[in-house]
Design an enzyme around this catalytic site. Structure first.
Site, mmCIF file in Angstrom:
data_model
loop_
_atom_site.group_PDB
_atom_site.id
_atom_site.type_symbol
_atom_site.label_atom_id
_atom_site.label_comp_id
_atom_site.label_asym_id
_atom_site.label_seq_id
_atom_site.Cartn_x
_atom_site.Cartn_y
_atom_site.Cartn_z
ATOM 1 N N SER A 66 9.029 -13.022 -0.396
ATOM 2 C CA SER A 66 9.452 -11.615 -0.388
ATOM 3 C C SER A 66 10.829 -11.364 -0.987
ATOM 4 C CB SER A 66 9.412 -11.064 1.040
ATOM 5 O OG SER A 66 8.081 -10.826 1.431
ATOM 6 N N LYS A 87 10.891 -8.861 -3.674
ATOM 7 C CA LYS A 87 11.012 -7.428 -3.395
ATOM 8 C C LYS A 87 12.339 -6.864 -3.897
ATOM 9 C CE LYS A 87 7.908 -6.988 0.634
ATOM 10 N NZ LYS A 87 7.321 -8.299 0.857
ATOM 11 N N SER A 115 10.192 -6.140 5.540
ATOM 12 C CA SER A 115 9.487 -6.765 4.422
ATOM 13 C C SER A 115 8.044 -6.278 4.367
ATOM 14 C CB SER A 115 9.534 -8.296 4.557
ATOM 15 O OG SER A 115 9.468 -8.911 3.308
#
Length: 422
Positions: A112, A115, A170
């Protein structure tokens, strides 16, 4: 591996950071990194992967070499012992000078932390006050066990809500909702790849917008640092990544009022955990954990006028919070080594910026090749109100403890199933 799930906050109740809080006041569990079991036949574990002999040299020749790269001056502190991450890098967030690194261009699964690139690409497009009603199709196609913030179809959220869901929890559901607003997942992935090329992030290949494990999806400690440095130019990005806790919209009550529930940032150098305290001066940025990636983390911290970026990817030591522990050690070393090391490379500026220490020229061949295959940072980064560390008030802790009994439908089950992927 799964992703931890939760919810993001409503604009009115965002709580930002001010001072260090005792880890005893923090209640949310950290999502553990991937554990590797012994072979069922009793044989030996597979050998640990080794970095490729040839890696990118964007940012400097030494950054393309395998192993640890550092140039200590007389009297400089030694690098921390027991740094087990396959790849890591520590750099000056403003000048871009790389103080030390280990295999920074090794292409690895990012989890993640990808991101950050999603945010850098999509965040500037929508005002935070814009609202959006989620359609069932928006939440389709997420990977099994994805981390979720608790978004529900046919309910309306502000863009501010959605970004808090991305950064604090997340939430892949928040990512997919914002991607739907942006023209769909496929279009968003293409834009992310184009943005990576603009940032000279030649190690990155984007398959999913949320960082969920996918064949061929890779980035590097170097590129993740580029994404963080670019994102931190944006005050909204800085707000979201430095928010420790917030309120997120829930269901509509029978009285016609919208309920909310509390969420806490899963970045444990920001929010702390039972076995680790918030890091003094921390200001984000993003953590992750999947089967392929192990634990990944990019953080930024400030002591005085010194602002440092650290990225750690996949510690071999599979201990609870290990990526954060190794990142904290690198921060400690970097602040202690101020003025006592010579840079071994640099974080390059985006294409066309032409105002930094970038080690790659505007027409860098590697960047152009990445652009072909994929079909400014204009001034110093300034932390917004980040001089100390994070405060999580005792009252907020009590609130979260109570809220755990009132999570959205299925959240507790998802949390148990998805504890390891963020």
């Amino acid at each position: 591996m799964p992703t931890t799930k939760s919810a993001s906050a409503s604009p009115s109740a965002v709580r930002t950071v001010a001072a260090l809080a005792s880890s005893a006041l923090l209640v949310s569990p950290l999502l553990a990194g991937t554990a590797h079991a012994a072979p069922a036949d009793g044989g030996q574990l597979p050998k640990a992967p080794v970095p490729p002999a040839k890696m990118s040299q964007v940012g400097g020749e030494r950054l393309g070499q395998s192993g640890v790269q550092v140039q200590l001056q007389a009297g400089a502190p030694a690098l921390p012992k027991e740094l087990t991450a396959r790849s890591w890098i520590i750099s000056d967030a403003e000048s871009g000078e790389v103080l030390a690194a280990k295999n920074p261009h090794w292409q690895l699964a990012p989890a993640s932390t990808l991101k950050m690139l999603f945010a850098d690409t999509v965040l500037p497009k929508f005002p935070k006050t814009q609202t959006y009603k989620v359609k069932p199709a928006d939440l389709a196609g997420m990977g099994t066990g994805s981390s979720l913030v608790g978004i529900k179809e046919n309910l309306t959220y502000t863009v501010h809500d959605l970004w808090l869901g991305v950064f604090l929890r997340s939430g892949n559901d928040a990512v997919h909702t914002l991607s739907a607003m942006n023209g769909g997942t496929e279009a968003t992935v293409k834009e992310m790849q184009k943005r990576a090329v603009e940032l000279n992030a030649t190690d990155t290949h984007v398959i999913t917008p949320d960082g969920y494990d996918a064949p061929g999806q890779v980035s590097s400690a170097y590129d993740l640092s580029l994404f963080a440095r670019a994102g931190l130019k944006n005050p909204d990005f800085r707000e979201y990544c430095s928010t420790a806790s917030a309120q997120f919209p829930g269901d509509m009550g029978k009285d016609g009022k919208r309920a909310t529930f509390g969420i806490q940032n899963t970045n444990r150098l920001l929010s702390g955990d039972f076995d680790i305290k918030p890091y003094p001066g921390i200001a984000g940025v993003k953590n992750g954990s999947t089967t392929n990636a192990g634990s990944t983390f990019t953080g930024v911290a400030q002591h005085g006028d010194r602002k440092l970026l650290v990225t750690v990817m996949n510690p071999e030591k599979k201990q609870h919070n290990e990526a954060y522990r190794e990142a904290a050690k690198l921060f400690d070393w970097g602040f202690a080594a101020d003025g006592k090391v010579d840079p071994v490379g640099s974080l390059v500026d985006p294409k066309g910026a032409g105002n930094g220490t970038g080690g790659a020229k505007d027409g860098d061949k590697e960047s152009q090749a990445a652009l072909d295959s994929a079909g400014g940072w204009g001034g110093p980064w300034t932390a917004a109100g980040i001089g100390g560390a994070v405060v999580v008030l005792l009252g907020a802790v009590v609130f979260f403890a109570r809220r755990r009994r009132a999570l959205p439908d299925g959240e507790r089950e998802r949390r148990g199933a998805g504890r390891r992927k963020k």
